[in-house]
Design an enzyme around this catalytic site. Sequence first.
Site, short mmCIF file in Angstrom:
data_model
loop_
_atom_site.label_atom_id
_atom_site.label_comp_id
_atom_site.label_asym_id
_atom_site.label_seq_id
_atom_site.Cartn_x
_atom_site.Cartn_y
_atom_site.Cartn_z
N ASP A 193 -10.97 -40.59 29.01
CA ASP A 193 -9.85 -40.33 28.10
C ASP A 193 -8.54 -40.13 28.86
OD1 ASP A 193 -10.16 -40.50 25.37
OD2 ASP A 193 -10.99 -38.49 25.13
N GLN A 244 -14.61 -35.38 22.15
CA GLN A 244 -13.71 -35.71 21.05
C GLN A 244 -12.91 -34.48 20.61
OE1 GLN A 244 -13.10 -38.77 19.65
NE2 GLN A 244 -11.53 -37.72 18.45
N LYS A 268 -15.66 -46.16 18.19
CA LYS A 268 -15.87 -46.31 19.63
C LYS A 268 -17.28 -46.83 19.92
CE LYS A 268 -12.80 -42.51 20.95
NZ LYS A 268 -12.75 -41.07 21.28
#
Lengths: 293, 293
Positions: free
Chosen positions: A120, A97, A53
């Site tokens: 997200d 995450q 990312k």
Amino acid sequence: MKLLDGKLIADQIKTEIAAEVKERFLDQGLEPPHVAAVLVGEDPASLTYVAAKEKACREVGFISSVYRYPSNITQEKLLEVVDFLNADQEIDGFIVQLPLPAHIDEHKIIERINPVKDIDGFHPVNIGKMALNLPCFLPATPMGILTLLDRYQIETAGKNIVVLGRSHIVGTPVSILLSRKSDRGNATVTLCHSYSQDIPAIASRADILVVAMGKEGFVTADMVKQDAVVVDVGVHRVPSSETKSGFRLKGDVDFEIVSRKCSYITPVPGGVGPMTIVSLLQNTLKAAKKEVS
Amino acid sequence: MKLLDGKLIADQIKTEIAAEVKERFLDQGLEPPHVAAVLVGEDPASLTYVAAKEKACREVGFISSVYRYPSNITQEKLLEVVDFLNADQEIDGFIVQLPLPAHIDEHKIIERINPVKDIDGFHPVNIGKMALNLPCFLPATPMGILTLLDRYQIETAGKNIVVLGRSHIVGTPVSILLSRKSDRGNATVTLCHSYSQDIPAIASRADILVVAMGKEGFVTADMVKQDAVVVDVGVHRVPSSETKSGFRLKGDVDFEIVSRKCSYITPVPGGVGPMTIVSLLQNTLKAAKKEVS
């Protein structure tokens, strides 16, 4: 058979995003979009993913920050980190995450994220707005699948789509998205999972088959209709004597045999994976442009 | 063929709720659950529905308030009403009866409701939590359908369920609920809508068929598998010379002929309708017990 080349499409989209960053931010004397990732512990897959990312963010000209914490961080402290990032005006969007260590309630953390920074798309309010067809951040993998089909001009309206696997981050949201009243939806979607009976019979009726089971090589030729479109979300490391690393990546689909029968198929790697990351970039841009309220 | 008697089940549940209101609230010297409805304008269906809700609330011992406003109320004023009800400690839950006049943005109003008082389960955060299998208020009609199947001990796990119609308040949420990993879900669900091809072929594969199209008599015998379970969400007034009122209620299913082929079927009226109202009572009780946070 044609490949649905996620790597190629992701690169095209990254070029488009980089141009927009220049035009809309840098050339106007504005700071570029700034994305942050919160990484807890040393899970190898998480480390790899966050590194990928970061690399993608740099490629398009975003600012990228990573906040790393040891796996024994308390839930309370992690909630404070989320509050800090929610409040930080310089950060347009951020992710926490997953997975988190077992002592931390993932839902509590996700629900603490300000939905307008939830790139997200995991916050319940974003999932709910997705189901209601309202402006929101879409979860990255489902969004990447829709974008990939769209860029290859694969029609979904009126098609029979079978989704294998009902995870909260892939199967369930992609089944909702594909059946919505929208120009990337309007499909007749059947969602299968561990309780489903006779998956081969159901799967072989699909015009488009989306496989997110997490079972290596699960989908074989008998489960795929002639000329179907096959999207493989699975990623598995299998031992290989042919690579320097000693392993290679494989998907949930037996690519060798299924690829001979279908019209389009995503490779693994290079299919859905790069599209997931590029979706996160698109969401970040959207956050920086304040398009979701 | 057996009837899925929503009226009967709703009456049983109301008796259970009334007992709980007595035991848990009145006998403890506590105020009973208090529910409010906001009613804008004079839509006849809304007036009927809100009156039915009020009656049901009184039957179980709830306090019920109705806040009525003319159809020219401004959006700003209606948002203030929502804020007032959000803040009022005496009110456990409330609904804003839909549809609202065209000059008011329904989504704005719904999103303003405090999710812990959203007993209609329409707020995006409740829809999202539903999809994520988290504690929340479920939308009343889908919840009523699940309760009805449950009370008749009709297994959903592993069954093929076809849902006809993808509305935000019935078809979409019921398709999500029935495919969730939960003891009233675990079905293989296919969601059909106006873009679906060959609905009769898809519907006739269903072990359980949920019909929420809004088209009177749409489902005929050829669309139903022998011994299937049929749930009819449609309600239509059709002219009738046999009733005093000059009309009778019919559903989306051609009851006369389909009822001969299936194992269970909901009548219209007396099927899903009473279950919708009783679900609202169950949600109110849940709100009063502070079970959703």
